[in-house]
Design a protein around this motif. Structure first.
Motif, mmCIF file in Angstrom:
data_model
loop_
_atom_site.group_PDB
_atom_site.id
_atom_site.type_symbol
_atom_site.label_atom_id
_atom_site.label_comp_id
_atom_site.label_asym_id
_atom_site.label_seq_id
_atom_site.Cartn_x
_atom_site.Cartn_y
_atom_site.Cartn_z
ATOM 1 N N ILE A 1 0.882 -1.216 -0.534
ATOM 2 C CA ILE A 1 -0.295 0.019 -0.005
ATOM 3 C C ILE A 1 0.838 1.346 0.462
ATOM 4 N N ASP A 2 0.284 2.106 -1.236
ATOM 5 C CA ASP A 2 1.554 2.715 -1.296
ATOM 6 C C ASP A 2 0.846 4.037 -0.219
ATOM 7 N N ARG A 3 0.976 4.871 0.293
ATOM 8 C CA ARG A 3 0.967 5.277 1.909
ATOM 9 C C ARG A 3 0.220 6.920 1.925
ATOM 10 N N GLN A 4 1.713 7.600 0.270
ATOM 11 C CA GLN A 4 0.967 8.666 0.138
ATOM 12 C C GLN A 4 0.284 8.844 -1.104
ATOM 13 N N ALA A 5 -0.602 7.693 -2.103
ATOM 14 C CA ALA A 5 -1.595 7.866 -2.629
ATOM 15 C C ALA A 5 -2.920 7.403 -2.151
ATOM 16 N N CYS A 6 -2.664 6.777 -0.838
ATOM 17 C CA CYS A 6 -4.071 6.288 0.063
ATOM 18 C C CYS A 6 -4.599 7.534 0.708
ATOM 19 N N ALA A 7 -5.507 6.968 -0.583
ATOM 20 C CA ALA A 7 -7.355 8.289 0.338
ATOM 21 C C ALA A 7 -7.831 8.145 1.129
ATOM 22 N N GLY A 8 -7.427 7.061 2.039
ATOM 23 C CA GLY A 8 -8.296 6.070 3.163
ATOM 24 C C GLY A 8 -9.785 6.123 2.917
ATOM 25 N N ILE A 9 -10.375 6.228 0.897
ATOM 26 C CA ILE A 9 -11.585 5.917 1.247
ATOM 27 C C ILE A 9 -12.260 4.419 1.188
ATOM 28 N N PHE A 10 -11.464 3.555 1.535
ATOM 29 C CA PHE A 10 -11.588 2.357 1.870
ATOM 30 C C PHE A 10 -12.617 1.651 1.338
ATOM 31 N N ALA A 11 -12.631 1.559 0.018
ATOM 32 C CA ALA A 11 -12.934 0.519 -0.842
ATOM 33 C C ALA A 11 -12.137 -0.572 -0.937
ATOM 34 N N CYS A 12 -10.503 -0.556 0.068
ATOM 35 C CA CYS A 12 -10.452 -1.846 -0.732
ATOM 36 C C CYS A 12 -11.093 -3.303 1.150
ATOM 37 N N LEU A 13 -11.125 -2.297 2.204
ATOM 38 C CA LEU A 13 -11.525 -3.449 3.078
ATOM 39 C C LEU A 13 -12.709 -4.342 2.784
ATOM 40 N N VAL A 14 -13.716 -3.807 1.933
ATOM 41 C CA VAL A 14 -14.391 -4.554 1.645
ATOM 42 C C VAL A 14 -14.777 -5.512 0.561
#
Ligand code: SF4
Length: 92
Positions: A6-19
């Motif tokens: 996970i590129d923490r600088q690109a991650c926007a905290g949208i959390f589509a990944c969690l589901v």
């Protein structure tokens, strides 16, 4: 074996990944991280989180595909990469 980054600088905290894959979890600062209990090895830095898994690549790829800013990379690796830093597990 495959590695998820996970590129923490690109991650926007949208959390589509969690589901898509429950090994992705909400971490500090409202960004995604990976569950250390589910990983063979895991390493965190300021810029990325990397974890190695033995199974469930399809779920990880679904999470990567669902991530709007393309912050997730899934790639094959050898069973052990000497020198790879890890907080959990590690190569011997
Ligand atoms: S879907 Fe992508 S941007 Fe959203 S939390 Fe997961 S890694 Fe971050």
């Amino acid at each position: 074996m495959f590695r998820v980054t996970i590129d923490r600088q690109a991650c926007a905290g949208i959390f589509a990944c969690l589901v898509r894959d429950d090994r992705f979890v909400e971490g500090a600062e409202g960004l995604a991280t990976l569950d250390p209990e589910a990983a063979e090895r895991l390493h965190r830095s300021d810029t990325e989180v990397t974890a190695v898994f033995a199974e469930g690549r399809e779920r990880a790829e679904q999470a990567a595909t669902a991530c709007p800013p393309d912050a997730i990379t899934v790639e094959d690796i050898d069973a052990c990469e000497p020198g790879e830093p890890a907080e959990v597990g590690g190569c011997r």
